[in-house]
Design a protein around this motif. Structure first.
Motif, short mmCIF file in Angstrom:
data_model
loop_
_atom_site.label_atom_id
_atom_site.label_comp_id
_atom_site.label_asym_id
_atom_site.label_seq_id
_atom_site.Cartn_x
_atom_site.Cartn_y
_atom_site.Cartn_z
N MET A 120 31.17 25.48 46.62
CA MET A 120 32.58 25.88 46.73
C MET A 120 33.25 25.84 45.37
SD MET A 120 33.35 26.47 50.01
CE MET A 120 35.06 26.05 50.34
N HIS A 121 34.11 26.82 45.12
CA HIS A 121 34.84 26.88 43.87
C HIS A 121 36.28 26.47 44.09
CE1 HIS A 121 31.47 29.01 42.10
NE2 HIS A 121 32.11 29.06 40.95
N LEU A 140 45.23 38.43 39.60
CA LEU A 140 44.30 38.88 40.64
C LEU A 140 44.07 37.80 41.69
CD1 LEU A 140 41.73 40.83 38.43
CD2 LEU A 140 43.51 41.77 39.90
N LEU A 141 43.98 36.56 41.26
CA LEU A 141 43.80 35.48 42.23
C LEU A 141 45.05 35.29 43.09
CD1 LEU A 141 41.96 33.38 43.41
CD2 LEU A 141 42.65 31.78 41.60
N CYS A 142 46.21 35.42 42.48
CA CYS A 142 47.46 35.35 43.26
C CYS A 142 47.50 36.46 44.30
CB CYS A 142 48.67 35.47 42.33
SG CYS A 142 48.98 34.00 41.33
N HIS A 143 47.01 37.63 43.95
CA HIS A 143 46.97 38.75 44.89
C HIS A 143 46.08 38.42 46.08
CE1 HIS A 143 46.97 42.88 46.29
NE2 HIS A 143 45.66 42.91 46.24
N VAL A 144 44.95 37.79 45.82
CA VAL A 144 44.02 37.41 46.89
C VAL A 144 44.63 36.33 47.79
CG1 VAL A 144 41.80 36.29 47.38
CG2 VAL A 144 41.96 38.07 45.61
N LEU A 145 45.32 35.38 47.16
CA LEU A 145 45.85 34.23 47.90
C LEU A 145 47.24 34.46 48.48
CD1 LEU A 145 44.78 31.35 45.45
CD2 LEU A 145 43.58 32.16 47.50
N TYR A 146 47.89 35.57 48.08
CA TYR A 146 49.28 35.82 48.48
C TYR A 146 50.19 34.68 48.01
CZ TYR A 146 47.13 39.29 51.56
OH TYR A 146 46.40 40.34 52.05
N LEU A 148 36.92 33.95 47.63
CA LEU A 148 36.16 34.01 46.40
C LEU A 148 35.45 35.35 46.25
CD1 LEU A 148 35.41 32.24 43.96
CD2 LEU A 148 33.35 31.55 45.21
N GLU A 149 34.93 35.87 47.35
CA GLU A 149 34.25 37.17 47.32
C GLU A 149 35.23 38.28 46.93
OE1 GLU A 149 31.66 40.09 50.31
OE2 GLU A 149 32.36 38.13 50.99
N GLN A 150 36.42 38.26 47.53
CA GLN A 150 37.42 39.28 47.21
C GLN A 150 37.86 39.16 45.76
OE1 GLN A 150 40.91 39.08 49.70
NE2 GLN A 150 41.90 40.83 48.69
N TRP A 160 36.16 37.98 43.18
CA TRP A 160 35.14 38.43 42.24
C TRP A 160 34.93 39.94 42.30
CZ3 TRP A 160 33.59 36.62 37.93
CH2 TRP A 160 33.73 35.24 37.69
N ALA A 161 35.19 40.54 43.44
CA ALA A 161 35.14 42.00 43.51
C ALA A 161 36.22 42.61 42.60
CB ALA A 161 35.32 42.46 44.95
N LEU A 162 37.41 42.01 42.62
CA LEU A 162 38.49 42.47 41.75
C LEU A 162 38.18 42.21 40.28
CD1 LEU A 162 41.59 41.29 43.81
CD2 LEU A 162 40.84 43.64 43.47
N ILE A 163 37.61 41.04 39.97
CA ILE A 163 37.25 40.71 38.59
C ILE A 163 36.22 41.70 38.06
CG2 ILE A 163 36.08 39.01 37.13
CD1 ILE A 163 38.96 38.28 37.75
N GLU A 164 35.26 42.07 38.89
CA GLU A 164 34.24 43.03 38.45
C GLU A 164 34.84 44.39 38.15
OE1 GLU A 164 30.86 44.81 37.22
OE2 GLU A 164 31.29 42.68 37.43
N ARG A 165 35.76 44.84 38.99
CA ARG A 165 36.43 46.13 38.74
C ARG A 165 37.29 46.04 37.47
NH1 ARG A 165 39.47 48.27 43.84
NH2 ARG A 165 39.50 50.18 42.58
N ARG A 166 37.94 44.91 37.28
CA ARG A 166 38.71 44.72 36.05
C ARG A 166 37.79 44.70 34.84
NH1 ARG A 166 41.99 46.17 32.68
NH2 ARG A 166 42.93 44.62 31.31
N ARG A 167 36.61 44.08 34.98
CA ARG A 167 35.64 44.02 33.89
C ARG A 167 35.17 45.42 33.50
NH1 ARG A 167 30.43 43.27 32.56
NH2 ARG A 167 29.69 43.78 34.65
N GLN A 168 35.19 46.34 34.45
CA GLN A 168 34.82 47.72 34.18
C GLN A 168 35.99 48.52 33.60
OE1 GLN A 168 33.32 49.11 37.93
NE2 GLN A 168 31.59 47.69 37.93
N GLY A 169 37.14 47.87 33.48
CA GLY A 169 38.28 48.50 32.82
C GLY A 169 39.44 48.89 33.70
#
Length: 280
Positions: free
Chosen positions: A1-2, A29-35, A54-56, A58-67
């Protein structure tokens, strides 16, 4: 768990190579996930995230990492202290454009009728902000893109703005009204092939809202030319443009017969908006 803290540390490490604001990006992005608001992250750093959260995230982080811009990932961006819905169909609101709104407000009386048009409204930030700040004004918002207009209409509804009318129109072509006290626009003004089009958020924004022919000046010239048939006597024209286009835009305005032509600087001290008055 993170925990919130450990998830943010890992996310910042993942984003550091592509973003100058990795921590801010991760927090938003984390605030968006957690509301939640960002203050929540600081108050509860040891709170454990649910697996689906956490899954949601990291999906957002990966898309952000792609720009992909954060504003598109969360679907909103603040402008003039209001929250606006955005998508890849519209430009991301930028602080530079607040100068355009600030100048527009100077010409609109707070308690008298006034008619204005926002050309190329996009998400509607200019038209909606002016309409909200000047409820006696009659505002028209025009855009060639049906998708952009749907977003602008949605933004007007979410802010309970009723003094804006929306038209799908190639500049003035399909706008029924003919005479305005103010024509205001943030049109495409980047030159074709400009290297900035391959950098940062701009890569993901609609090219039709960014790029113009004639070294970025074609749409500015069209608007300034045609506005002469749609401005009342002593009417005002305000156009946002690139930081290096001040002299060319002033030349266009003066060549078309506008008076009192001058350029205003944005918060960074860059020439950003040019004004002209139509007295013919």
């Amino acid at each position: 768990m993170h925990s919130i803290k450990s998830a943010l540390i890992d996310a910042v490490e993942a984003l550091a190579a592509i973003s100058d604001s990795a921590l801010l990006d991760a927090e938003v992005l984390l605030c968006h996930v957690l509301y939640k608001e960002r203050s929540y992250l600081r108050a509860w750093p040891d709170k454990l995230l649910e697996p689906e959260q956490l899954e949601q995230f990291w999906a957002l982080i990966e898309r952000r990492r792609q720009g992909m811009p954060v504003a598109y990932l969360i679907g909103r961006r603040e402008f003039w202290s209001r929250d606006f819905h955005v998508s890849p169909d519209v430009l991301i609101p930028r602080p530079d454009t607040e100068l355009l709104v600030e100048l527009g407000l100077e010409f609109i009386p707070p308690d008298k009728p006034f008619k204005l048009i926002d050309l190329g409204t996009g998400s509607g930030i200019i038209a909606i902000t002016l309409a909200a700040e000047r409820p006696h004004a009659q505002v028209i918002a025009a855009d060639f893109s049906p998708a952009a207009l749907e977003i602008a209409k949605h933004n007007a509804q979410r802010h309970h703005i009723t003094n804006v009318r929306f038209y799908q129109s190639d500049w003035f072509d399909d706008v029924p009204d003919t005479q305005f006290d103010l024509v205001i626009s943030n049109p495409p003004y980047i030159a074709e092939g400009d290297s900035h089009l391959q950098e940062g958020d701009v890569r993901f924004e609609p090219q039709t809202a960014l790029v113009a022919a004639q070294q970025g000046l074609r749409d500015i010239e069209i608007i300034a030319d045609r506005a002469r048939d749609h401005l009342k006597p002593q009417g005002h024209l305000l156009i946002e443009h690139g930081y290096n286009q001040q002299h060319q835009v002033q030349t266009i305005f003066k060549g078309l017969g506008y008076d009192k032509v001058r350029t205003y600087q944005d918060l960074s001290g860059q020439p950003r908006v040019t004004y002209g008055q139509w007295n013919k």
